[in-house]
Enzyme design. Structure first.
Site, short mmCIF file in Angstrom:
data_model
loop_
_atom_site.label_atom_id
_atom_site.label_comp_id
_atom_site.label_asym_id
_atom_site.label_seq_id
_atom_site.Cartn_x
_atom_site.Cartn_y
_atom_site.Cartn_z
N GLY A 271 38.28 30.93 39.00
CA GLY A 271 38.42 32.19 38.29
C GLY A 271 39.67 32.93 38.70
O GLY A 271 40.58 32.35 39.29
N ASN A 272 39.74 34.20 38.36
CA ASN A 272 40.90 35.01 38.77
C ASN A 272 40.46 36.44 39.01
O ASN A 272 39.30 36.79 38.81
CB ASN A 272 42.02 34.91 37.72
CG ASN A 272 41.57 35.43 36.38
OD1 ASN A 272 41.35 36.63 36.22
ND2 ASN A 272 41.40 34.55 35.41
N ARG A 273 41.41 37.27 39.44
CA ARG A 273 41.07 38.61 39.92
C ARG A 273 40.99 39.67 38.83
O ARG A 273 40.85 40.85 39.12
CB ARG A 273 42.12 39.08 40.92
CG ARG A 273 42.11 38.34 42.21
CD ARG A 273 43.19 38.92 43.11
NE ARG A 273 43.41 38.08 44.27
CZ ARG A 273 42.63 38.11 45.35
NH1 ARG A 273 41.62 38.94 45.41
NH2 ARG A 273 42.90 37.33 46.37
#
Ligand code: CTP
Length: 399
Positions: free
Chosen positions: A204-206
């Site tokens: 995923g990412n932030r």
């Protein structure tokens, strides 16, 4: 102090209007509550009077010497009807004036916001659709209801949105932006995609979704019909936006490309994973295996580039304005300019990542690169302000 009229009509969601009233009074607004007769069956006059600190009446025959049927509307800075029933929408659309609320709606010259709530069948009935279209054509903001649990066990579109979100729309309307996106359909992607490795793990990412949600809120307040494609965001649904939830880049592509065919503008604020694992384990990967298998990645579709290509090639109906976002850590302007051209978009909002900017913070700073025009600097400030600059640029391109 701004004068707000809170119109309340007879639906089960009336109890939520008490909280909306509190949000207005606690932020220094003078609120006059004007319920319909039947709304008082759900929440009584003493509650409205005590919470607003103002007299409450449903009829034009009380305090006649003050000519309330004209004065209340004339002196308002905003009229918001929440919940607005199918009946009130119909009476407002047809200019009826058979109680204090509909008289007020006819005399008000300030912005008017309706937050409808009713059963799905009533919301989708052609009569209600026509009344909503008439009200929108005349410049009122009609906030689409949320999708979810209704009065009984049934669920669907028709729920009154969260009071805090309705308040946010009203606050934006009171700050004086014209409803310059009325009649426009905009699609916004927000959040960050997740690419599964196994049933419990993902890449995923932030991205928090704050910027995309701010874009949705501000677009609703400026009168747009909003489709918000939301990837893994833990924020309340913005009032008035149709929220489509997705998880992966492939899901997001499907949702955005199909909504874009009917949209005037698309804003790709989501952080879309460029790669995904080539295969997902059907069962949880155990650490007992001596050497973990490397995760092999394959490329995801580039949604923004695809939108640009569909438009360039005339493959399908396309939005007139396409907006991308880019987070860059170095050579911000040069990288951004190259990306704008590569992806075929009209505007590219370039963020510098770092210094507590961009991910998960309420503030943002950016420069908007404009195809065929000069860049627009947006100084550090709330994500809502950045959103308004983006909509200013979109609205001027659509005009
Ligand atoms: N984007 C997209 N599909 C992808 C990746 C990104 O639609 N698979 C969109 C994003 O929503 C954003 C824009 O493209 O609006 C720019 O994203 P960014 O990650 O900065 O660009 P990349 O193409 O991934 O370029 P690079 O990784 O080389 O910086």
């Amino acid at each position: 102090m701004r004068s707000v009229v809170l119109g309340v009509s007879a639906g089960i969601a009336v109890y939520k209007a008490c909280e909306l009233l509190r949000l207005f009074t606690e932020s220094g607004h003078d609120v006059r509550v004007v319920p319909t007769r039947d709304a008082l069956r759900f929440v009584g006059e003493p509650t409205w009077a005590a919470l607003s600190g103002n007299p409450v009446t449903t009829e034009v025959w009380d305090s006649v010497h003050e000519v309330p049927h004209v004065r209340i509307g004339q002196h308002a800075d905003l009229v918001v009807v929440a919940p607005a029933t199918a009946d009130v929408l119909a009476r407002a659309a047809h200019g009826l004036a058979n109680d204090l609320l509909t008289n007020t709606l006819l005399t008000a010259r300030c912005p008017v916001v309706f937050a409808p709530a009713m059963h799905t069948e009533m919301w989708e009935h052609p009569a209600t659709r026509a009344n909503v279209a008439t009200l929108r054509e005349r410049g009122s903001i009609v906030v689409d209801p949320a999708v979810g649990r209704l009065t009984g066990a049934d669920s669907g579109p028709g729920r009154l949105p969260d009071p805090a979100e309705i308040f946010e729309v009203c606050r934006r309307v009171l700050t004086g932006r014209a409803p310059d996106l009325a009649g426009r359909h905009v699609v916004i992607s927000a959040g960050g995609t997740r690419e599964a490795i196994d049933p419990v793990r993902f890449i995923g990412n932030r991205s928090s979704g704050l910027q995309g949600y701010a874009l949705a809120r501000t677009a609703v307040a400026r009168g747009a019909e909003v489709t918000l494609v939301s990837a893994n965001v833990a924020l309340p649904d913005p009032a008035g936006a149709k929220v489509v939830r997705v998880e992966t880049a492939v899901d997001l592509r499907e949702a955005v490309v199909s909504a874009a065919a009917h949209a005037d503008a698309v804003v790709m604020a989501a952080a879309v994973a460029d790669f995904r694992p080539s295969r997902q384990s059907g069962t949880k990967i155990k650490k007992s295996s001596a050497e973990p298998d490397p995760i092999h990645l394959v490329k995801n579709p580039d949604v923004l580039a695809e939108l640009g290509e569909i438009r360039r090639e005339g493959i399908a109906p396309s939005p007139r304005v396409i907006v991308g976002f880019a987070a860059e850590t170095d050579d911000v302007l040069a990288n951004g300019r190259a990306k704008l051209e590569r992806k075929g978009c009209d505007l590219l909002v370039v963020n510098q990542v770092g210094e507590n900017l961009a991910f998960g913070t309420p503030d943002n700073a950016a420069v908007v690169l404009v195809a065929g025009g000069d860049p627009v600097e947006i100084p550090r400030g709330p994500k809502e302000d950045l959103a308004d600059v983006v909509w200013d640029l979109v609205a001027s391109r659509l005009a």
